[in-house]
Motif scaffolding. Structure first.
Motif: not given
Length: 144
Positions: A33-38, A48-50, A55-58, A124-131
């Motif tokens: 999504s390209q909305r401010d709440d992603v 990162s939010r927004g 996009a910058e984080t990716m 609208v949300h993706r969380h990834a970690d190595p645990i």
């Protein structure tokens, strides 16, 4: 969301993260999504939010990968309503990480949340970690 809709959007996200570990963030960004709440949270920095920040984080995170491939997706849980869905799972990859010359295998614990926007499903949300295994309480301290 029907089961077939969920299967389609999940397959698209799997293809997108396969491209991501090759160093290409664009397919994943297209699903967002390209909305401010992603939001996005990955192993390389704080959440990162927004849309602009996500996009910058990716873009930045994708520079850590080369010549990779997704090799497995283990679904732990999923749930879907008409307008919202989530997937929790373990994703397995092989890629050259950072400046490494050799390919390394790694796994990520991932939660992805999808939302219906018009006729499309968007992340609208993706969380990834190595645990991906049990950890001690000491691992929570800054010295662990």
């Amino acid at each position: 969301m029907s089961r077939s809709d969920l299967a389609k959007v999940v397959a698209e996200s799997h293809d997108a993260v396969d491209a991501f570990v090759k160093g290409d963030p664009e397919p994943l960004k297209e699903l967002y999504s390209q909305r401010d709440d992603v939001t996005i949270a990955n192993p390389f920095g704080p959440p990162s939010r927004g849309w602009a920040n996500a996009a910058e984080t990716m873009d930045r995170a994708a520079t850590n990968f080369r010549e990779g491939e997704a090799i497995g997706f283990e679904r732990i849980s999923d749930y879907a309503t008409a307008d919202l869905a989530y997937i929790v799972g373990i994703e397995q990859f092989r890629s050259k990480l950072g400046g490494a010359d050799s390919i390394t295998g790694f796994s990520l614990r991932v939660t992805t949340v999808f939302r219906r926007e018009a006729e499309d499903w968007k992340i609208v949300h993706r969380h990834a970690d190595p645990i991906t295994t049990s950890r001690s309480t000491e691992s929570l301290s800054s010295g662990g």
